[in-house]
Design a protein around this motif. Sequence first.
Motif, PDB file in Angstrom:
ATOM      1  N   ASP A 137       0.812  -1.211   0.000  1.00 31.04           N
ATOM      2  CA  ASP A 137       0.000   0.000   0.000  1.00 31.04           C
ATOM      3  C   ASP A 137       0.849   1.267   0.000  1.00 31.04           C
ATOM      4  O   ASP A 137       0.570   2.212  -0.733  1.00 31.04           O
ATOM      5  CB  ASP A 137      -0.960  -0.004   1.194  1.00 31.04           C
ATOM      6  CG  ASP A 137      -0.282  -0.292   2.533  1.00 31.04           C
ATOM      7  OD1 ASP A 137       0.927  -0.632   2.548  1.00 31.04           O
ATOM      8  OD2 ASP A 137      -0.966  -0.189   3.577  1.00 31.04           O
ATOM      9  N   LEU A 138       1.905   1.296   0.782  1.00 28.25           N
ATOM     10  CA  LEU A 138       2.700   2.511   0.925  1.00 28.25           C
ATOM     11  C   LEU A 138       3.544   2.813  -0.307  1.00 28.25           C
ATOM     12  O   LEU A 138       3.777   3.980  -0.623  1.00 28.25           O
ATOM     13  CB  LEU A 138       3.621   2.398   2.152  1.00 28.25           C
ATOM     14  CG  LEU A 138       2.922   2.170   3.495  1.00 28.25           C
ATOM     15  CD1 LEU A 138       3.950   2.061   4.612  1.00 28.25           C
ATOM     16  CD2 LEU A 138       1.939   3.295   3.783  1.00 28.25           C
ATOM     17  N   ASP A 139       4.005   1.781  -0.998  1.00 28.87           N
ATOM     18  CA  ASP A 139       4.882   2.019  -2.152  1.00 28.87           C
ATOM     19  C   ASP A 139       4.161   1.883  -3.487  1.00 28.87           C
ATOM     20  O   ASP A 139       4.497   2.566  -4.455  1.00 28.87           O
ATOM     21  CB  ASP A 139       6.108   1.100  -2.121  1.00 28.87           C
ATOM     22  CG  ASP A 139       5.779  -0.352  -1.833  1.00 28.87           C
ATOM     23  OD1 ASP A 139       4.585  -0.679  -1.718  1.00 28.87           O
ATOM     24  OD2 ASP A 139       6.719  -1.160  -1.721  1.00 28.87           O
ATOM     25  N   HIS A 140       3.168   0.997  -3.577  1.00 34.18           N
ATOM     26  CA  HIS A 140       2.523   0.745  -4.864  1.00 34.18           C
ATOM     27  C   HIS A 140       1.055   1.152  -4.903  1.00 34.18           C
ATOM     28  O   HIS A 140       0.382   0.942  -5.913  1.00 34.18           O
ATOM     29  CB  HIS A 140       2.647  -0.738  -5.239  1.00 34.18           C
ATOM     30  CG  HIS A 140       4.066  -1.202  -5.354  1.00 34.18           C
ATOM     31  ND1 HIS A 140       4.994  -0.588  -6.170  1.00 34.18           N
ATOM     32  CD2 HIS A 140       4.730  -2.215  -4.734  1.00 34.18           C
ATOM     33  CE1 HIS A 140       6.160  -1.203  -6.054  1.00 34.18           C
ATOM     34  NE2 HIS A 140       6.028  -2.184  -5.192  1.00 34.18           N
ATOM     35  N   GLY A 141       0.558   1.713  -3.817  1.00 32.75           N
ATOM     36  CA  GLY A 141      -0.819   2.178  -3.802  1.00 32.75           C
ATOM     37  C   GLY A 141      -1.863   1.081  -3.829  1.00 32.75           C
ATOM     38  O   GLY A 141      -3.009   1.329  -4.224  1.00 32.75           O
ATOM     39  N   LEU A 142      -1.510  -0.142  -3.417  1.00 27.37           N
ATOM     40  CA  LEU A 142      -2.466  -1.241  -3.419  1.00 27.37           C
ATOM     41  C   LEU A 142      -3.411  -1.142  -2.217  1.00 27.37           C
ATOM     42  O   LEU A 142      -3.074  -0.547  -1.192  1.00 27.37           O
ATOM     43  CB  LEU A 142      -1.739  -2.580  -3.391  1.00 27.37           C
ATOM     44  CG  LEU A 142      -0.820  -2.884  -4.579  1.00 27.37           C
ATOM     45  CD1 LEU A 142      -0.110  -4.211  -4.367  1.00 27.37           C
ATOM     46  CD2 LEU A 142      -1.587  -2.889  -5.884  1.00 27.37           C
ATOM     47  N   HIS A 143      -4.562  -1.753  -2.364  1.00 27.34           N
ATOM     48  CA  HIS A 143      -5.549  -1.812  -1.280  1.00 27.34           C
ATOM     49  C   HIS A 143      -5.669  -3.253  -0.803  1.00 27.34           C
ATOM     50  O   HIS A 143      -5.998  -4.147  -1.586  1.00 27.34           O
ATOM     51  CB  HIS A 143      -6.915  -1.309  -1.770  1.00 27.34           C
ATOM     52  CG  HIS A 143      -8.024  -1.545  -0.800  1.00 27.34           C
ATOM     53  ND1 HIS A 143      -8.198  -0.766   0.333  1.00 27.34           N
ATOM     54  CD2 HIS A 143      -9.013  -2.475  -0.767  1.00 27.34           C
ATOM     55  CE1 HIS A 143      -9.245  -1.207   1.003  1.00 27.34           C
ATOM     56  NE2 HIS A 143      -9.753  -2.241   0.361  1.00 27.34           N
TER      57      HIS A 143
END
Length: 456
Positions: A137-143
């Motif tokens: 989430d923090l580096d690739h914007g995944l949920h």
Amino acid sequence: MLVSFANHSTAPVNLGGAERSLLRFVEDWAATDADFTPHFVTKAPRGKFIEALDERGWQYDAFRYRGWAVPSPQPAPAAERAAFATVDYAAVSAIIRHYERQRPDLVVTNTLVAPWASFAAAVLGIPQAWFVREYGDLDHGLHFQTGRAATLGDIGLLAGAVVTNSGAMRDHLARYMPAEEISIAYPSVDVARLDATRAAEPSVQPFPQADPGLRIVVVGRVEPSKGQHRVIEALGLLRDRDVTASVCFVGSWKQPGEDQRLTARARELGVADHVVFTGEQNAPAPYIDAADVCVTASTIEAFGRTTAEYMALGKPVIATREGGSAELVDPGVTGALFDADDTAGLAAALAGYASDPATARRHGAAAPDRLAAVTGSGHDNAAAIARLTALVGTEGYRLPQVARYWFELPAAYSSLGATSARAAAGLLASRLRSRSGAVGRLLSRPAAVVRRVTGR
């Protein structure tokens, strides 16, 4: 000893850091253990990762699946979750059957986002380990569909060992799982290959300017999380201070026009003539070799492979303070650190090297020894191999017997032909077909297993 490695990406354009690290890890294990046999569970369709497996003659089975982390800031709609559950659980069931035939001694999941081989191992009680090489989430914007804490906590529950790629990543994971489960194996940098290619003629001239000034190189995929925009902004600040500097960006981009957007901003700042985009390059070493200083401007990096490659080639590095790069760089000795939102701090560090080239050379000369000291014995692939080998023959975490029944339910429902899951899958296939013909065609196929390769 048969070890199954599960990977999450097809690598359609190029091999990511996780894939490159895994390939090197397996090569190192094979070189030290004659009884070791690798096998891979990977994502279909065929991409650069499967090509790399074919080149090495390694066996694999390819399945189609998604994951429990999705590229969206919001939870996916119910229809989309149902559609992908049908595909993902069919993959789990297929991997269970595959492991029953194959009986691996150990399953190693090389991804934060796709747990399906791990679930299959847990149904059968096969011991397993995880490599966690990204924040998600923090580096690739995944949920994370069940939340970060639940996802990482489940990894800690399933795995007999968790191996990560930096102290920063270890500390992050230790908030959600027992710290004693986690160890560090810094990814290996192929120094010999870098040295062998550094003198090659670049296919794109990195610094064609008559007076490039300070020569800056940034290697990595061109996207907002990698921070190329921060370097553009810093160039503008340097221009305002009458400091001449030029930057060469080496890497591909996913979003069409990303280079054009950055170029447009550089034009607004009056520095467009000092910016070069080379696109993807098989050998980045000649570009790194041409630099006075290299920059890792990512918002956060779990490790920072490019930082390590810069240092291996004797270049000073200016890197963001969050993540793994910060533990590689020794400020004032091999480079400098800055906060990701402090473009002025980046510009100041660059200006310092522009005004003092001798310091830049001294910091670069110290970089290889610093890299070796941080990533050496005890935190390398050899240590990770010993830890994983110790899991063989142990009792793996086992799900209740009914889990297998649960994993088979979505496929059973969709086989009825008139369920909401079936309808959702059809709608989603149509939607994705309009976006990507290849993806849509894959989703329209009934079988979970796309291709099986028996090896050479």
